[in-house]
Design a protein around this motif. Structure first.
Motif, mmCIF file in Angstrom:
data_model
loop_
_atom_site.group_PDB
_atom_site.id
_atom_site.type_symbol
_atom_site.label_atom_id
_atom_site.label_comp_id
_atom_site.label_asym_id
_atom_site.label_seq_id
_atom_site.Cartn_x
_atom_site.Cartn_y
_atom_site.Cartn_z
ATOM 1 N N MET A 25 0.819 -1.214 0.000
ATOM 2 C CA MET A 25 0.000 0.000 0.000
ATOM 3 C C MET A 25 0.852 1.263 0.000
ATOM 4 S SD MET A 25 -3.063 -1.037 -0.253
ATOM 5 C CE MET A 25 -2.456 -2.460 -1.156
ATOM 6 N N PHE A 26 1.870 1.296 0.849
ATOM 7 C CA PHE A 26 2.737 2.476 0.883
ATOM 8 C C PHE A 26 3.477 2.635 -0.440
ATOM 9 C CE2 PHE A 26 3.467 2.902 5.775
ATOM 10 C CZ PHE A 26 2.106 2.870 5.975
ATOM 11 N N GLY A 27 3.875 1.510 -1.036
ATOM 12 C CA GLY A 27 4.570 1.568 -2.317
ATOM 13 C C GLY A 27 3.701 2.137 -3.419
ATOM 14 N N GLN A 28 2.443 1.724 -3.457
ATOM 15 C CA GLN A 28 1.523 2.268 -4.458
ATOM 16 C C GLN A 28 1.253 3.747 -4.210
ATOM 17 O OE1 GLN A 28 0.580 0.919 -7.142
ATOM 18 N NE2 GLN A 28 0.913 -1.273 -6.866
ATOM 19 N N LEU A 29 1.111 4.119 -2.953
ATOM 20 C CA LEU A 29 0.915 5.535 -2.645
ATOM 21 C C LEU A 29 2.126 6.343 -3.106
ATOM 22 C CD1 LEU A 29 -0.455 7.951 -1.412
ATOM 23 C CD2 LEU A 29 0.274 7.169 0.866
ATOM 24 N N GLY A 30 3.327 5.812 -2.883
ATOM 25 C CA GLY A 30 4.518 6.507 -3.339
ATOM 26 C C GLY A 30 4.538 6.686 -4.843
#
Length: 232
Positions: free
Chosen positions: A129-134
């Motif tokens: 999730m954090f990777g996609q947000l980034g």
């Protein structure tokens, strides 16, 4: 395979110290999990930089060790049964190193599985999730006019932070008083979210005071400071 030279990856990244564990990595949230772990447990190792700018991650040599072309990966000359062990996936590597050294994973069976559940919380939730947000906030995704994908990952990232924040109330670390591989798995990603990705304002990070408190304690650890810089 009985020696490191039998592994094709050592032809591209020769081992100066073949008696040591070989780490193939980059200073990303997943990469530093393993370098931090190695610094915490004091296991001798040799770090090799997998340069994304040169497409090292898709070279035949790297793929021979990590077929999913993701860092980090390790090659331990002293694996189970005294034979070399090649391993990829950061979560699996953390568990392996913890069990190899008897460090940072509780001996008690119930606490061990509870620690592993938080490692999986990071692997299956926080990291993706954090990777996609980034991607949608800092990288190519920012050019999309439709902000619904970004907002979806903002909402889910904030929800995950809320889960962790509630859990950390009254605790020094994820597992209470004991620092474990769960902390090593989770907090590099949180540091990256509000630092490198610059998404703190998007998720309203100031709301998550317990997460901030434990993140500060994590980053202050000398082994974490060293591990965050490896490979240089």
């Amino acid at each position: 395979m009985n020696s490191l030279h039998d592994f094709p990856i050592t032809h591209k990244w020769p081992a100066t110290h073949p008696e040591r564990l070989q780490l193939y990595s980059l200073a990303t949230p997943n990469g530093v999990k393993v370098s931090i772990m190695l610094e915490e447990i004091g296991l001798p190792y040799e770090a090799h930089k997998v340069d994304f700018g040169k497409n090292d991650q898709v070279s035949p040599e790297f793929l021979s060790l990590s077929p999913n072309n993701k860092i980090p990966a390790i090659l331990d000359p002293h694996g189970p049964g005294g034979q070399p062990l090649a391993l990829f996936e950061s979560g699996a590597i953390l568990v392996y190193l913890a069990e190899k050294t008897g460090r940072l994973l509780p001996k008690d069976a119930a606490a061990r599985y509870q620690t592993l559940q938080w490692v999986m919380f990071q692997m299956g939730g926080v990291g993706p999730m954090f990777g996609q947000l980034g991607f949608f906030h800092k990288f190519a995704g920012k050019d999309y006019d439709d902000k619904r994908p970004r907002d979806r990952y903002v909402a889910e990232s904030a929800r995950l932070l809320g889960v962790l924040d509630k859990h950390l109330a009254g605790k020094s670390w994820v597992m209470g008083d004991e620092y474990t591989i769960a902390d090593i798995a989770i907090f590099p990603w949180i540091r990256n979210l509000i630092g490198f990705y610059g998404a703190g304002e998007l998720v309203q990070f100031e709301r998550f005071t317990q997460v901030q408190r434990v993140l500060d304690a994590f980053v202050a650890r000398p082994a974490v400071q060293r591990g965050l810089q490896i490979p240089a």
